[in-house]
Design an enzyme around this catalytic site. Structure first.
Site, mmCIF file in Angstrom:
data_model
loop_
_atom_site.group_PDB
_atom_site.id
_atom_site.type_symbol
_atom_site.label_atom_id
_atom_site.label_comp_id
_atom_site.label_asym_id
_atom_site.label_seq_id
_atom_site.Cartn_x
_atom_site.Cartn_y
_atom_site.Cartn_z
ATOM 1 N N ASP A 42 0.825 -1.209 0.000
ATOM 2 C CA ASP A 42 0.000 0.000 0.000
ATOM 3 C C ASP A 42 0.866 1.269 0.000
ATOM 4 O OD1 ASP A 42 0.845 -0.220 2.609
ATOM 5 O OD2 ASP A 42 -1.141 -0.038 3.519
ATOM 6 N N SER A 43 2.186 1.089 -0.009
ATOM 7 C CA SER A 43 3.092 2.230 -0.210
ATOM 8 C C SER A 43 2.844 2.873 -1.572
ATOM 9 C CB SER A 43 4.556 1.793 -0.083
ATOM 10 O OG SER A 43 4.814 0.672 -0.889
ATOM 11 N N ASP A 81 -1.305 -6.118 -0.191
ATOM 12 C CA ASP A 81 -1.682 -5.457 1.059
ATOM 13 C C ASP A 81 -3.176 -5.210 1.131
ATOM 14 O OD1 ASP A 81 0.343 -4.986 2.885
ATOM 15 O OD2 ASP A 81 1.062 -3.179 1.884
ATOM 16 N N GLU A 112 -1.716 -5.267 8.669
ATOM 17 C CA GLU A 112 -0.987 -4.726 9.819
ATOM 18 C C GLU A 112 -1.715 -5.160 11.083
ATOM 19 O OE1 GLU A 112 -0.178 -0.533 9.339
ATOM 20 O OE2 GLU A 112 0.698 -0.860 7.366
ATOM 21 N N GLU A 179 8.626 -4.544 10.438
ATOM 22 C CA GLU A 179 9.109 -3.240 9.945
ATOM 23 C C GLU A 179 9.550 -2.340 11.103
ATOM 24 O OE1 GLU A 179 6.556 -1.012 7.273
ATOM 25 O OE2 GLU A 179 8.014 0.621 7.199
HETATM 26 O O1 KIV Z 1 3.406 -1.161 1.521
HETATM 27 C C1 KIV Z 1 4.571 -1.535 1.533
HETATM 28 O O2 KIV Z 1 5.351 -1.271 0.602
HETATM 29 C C2 KIV Z 1 5.047 -2.272 2.678
HETATM 30 C C3 KIV Z 1 6.513 -2.292 2.894
HETATM 31 C C4 KIV Z 1 6.840 -1.454 4.061
HETATM 32 C C5 KIV Z 1 7.046 -3.622 2.991
HETATM 33 O O3 KIV Z 1 4.273 -2.785 3.436
#
Ligand code: KIV
Length: 261
Positions: A42-43, A81, A112, A179
């Site tokens: 989700d980044s 994610d 998460e 993380e």
């Molecule tokens: O969303 C993402 O890119 C992540 C990374 C921090 C692994 O969860």
């Protein structure tokens, strides 16, 4: 050979596990097979969506990006994610994870997780949705915590992280993403778990590492955490090329005869 959940788990103890994020077919095709695992993280909300954090990302956007990536990933394990707000309760988690799993085509989902979500991991796993809990620094708590805060600094925090990790393993998690923690707690969790741990900003003792591709290849420079190693100066290279192209057009050097019909 395609990496599956079970072959991925067997990588623990057999050298380090490699992973990277991808958000589209173009880059996923390049990364596929070069790493053991690809995450549609989700980044993408920040790098592709232009948002300040991961919170605005919708489930539909995540499905769209996961579909694009899953169309071309043939070798690496693929994880997607669950966006913020899509798994607040067990009921919404099952509904939305089922939708993402069915329509996105990933091998597993990532959520998460704190102590309140252990049951959710069990419920998703019991329903056949391979689940990777994300612990430690959780970017979806960015606004709530007022920034990105490194975890595992006190003995109390370390003890509760280890306890959480063990409970998540018992709940059916196939792997854990850790993380933004002190290296020693990531090491202790890794040594005490049978399932593989993937770290980001958590030192060198996890079973594997992941980086966000736009950070590591130098395309996203608005925020550069200390743990990112930059392998390419992508932004500079592209800037140079786009300037060259614009200059060629303005000065009538593009297209030339060979590039015309
Ligand atoms: O969303 C993402 O890119 C992540 C990374 C921090 C692994 O969860």
């Amino acid at each position: 050979m395609k990496v599956t959940i079970s072959t991925f788990q067997k990588l623990k103890g057999n050298g380090k596990i490699t992973s990277i994020t991808a958000y589209d077919a173009l880059f996923a095709r390049i990364f596929d097979g070069e790493v053991d695992m690809i995450l549609v993280g989700d980044s993408l909300s920040m790098s592709f969506g232009g948002n300040k954090d991961t919170i605005p990302l919708s489930l539909d956007s995540m499905i769209y990006h996961t579909q694009a990536v899953s169309k071309v990933v043939k070798k690496s394990l693929l994880i997607a994610d669950m966006p913020f707000g899509s798994y607040n309760t067990n009921k919404s988690a099952l509904k939305n994870a089922t939708k993402l799993y069915k329509e996105g085509g990933a091998d597993a989902i990532k959520i998460e997780v704190n102590e309140n979500k252990i049951d959710m991991v069990k419920m998703l796993s019991d329903n056949g949705i391979a689940t990777m809990p994300h612990i430690g620094l959780m970017p979806q708590f960015y606004r709530f915590e007022g920034g990105y805060k490194i975890k595992g600094k006190s003995k109390e925090e370390k003890d509760s992280m280890l306890e959480l990790a063990l409970k998540l393993q018992d709940a059916g998690a196939f792997s854990l993403l850790i993380e933004g923690t002190k290296s020693d707690i990531a090491r202790d969790i890794t040594q005490n778990l049978k399932i593989p741990t993937i770290g980001i900003g958590s030192g060198n003792h996890t079973d594997g590492q992941i980086l966000v591709w736009s950070d590591m290849f130098g395309f996203f420079d608005e925020f550069k955490p200390k743990f990112v190693r930059q392998y390419l100066n992508g932004k500079e290279l592209l800037k140079k090329s786009i300037k060259q192209y614009a200059d060629d057009v303005k000065n009538l050097r593009f297209p030339n005869d060979d590039e015309s019909y």
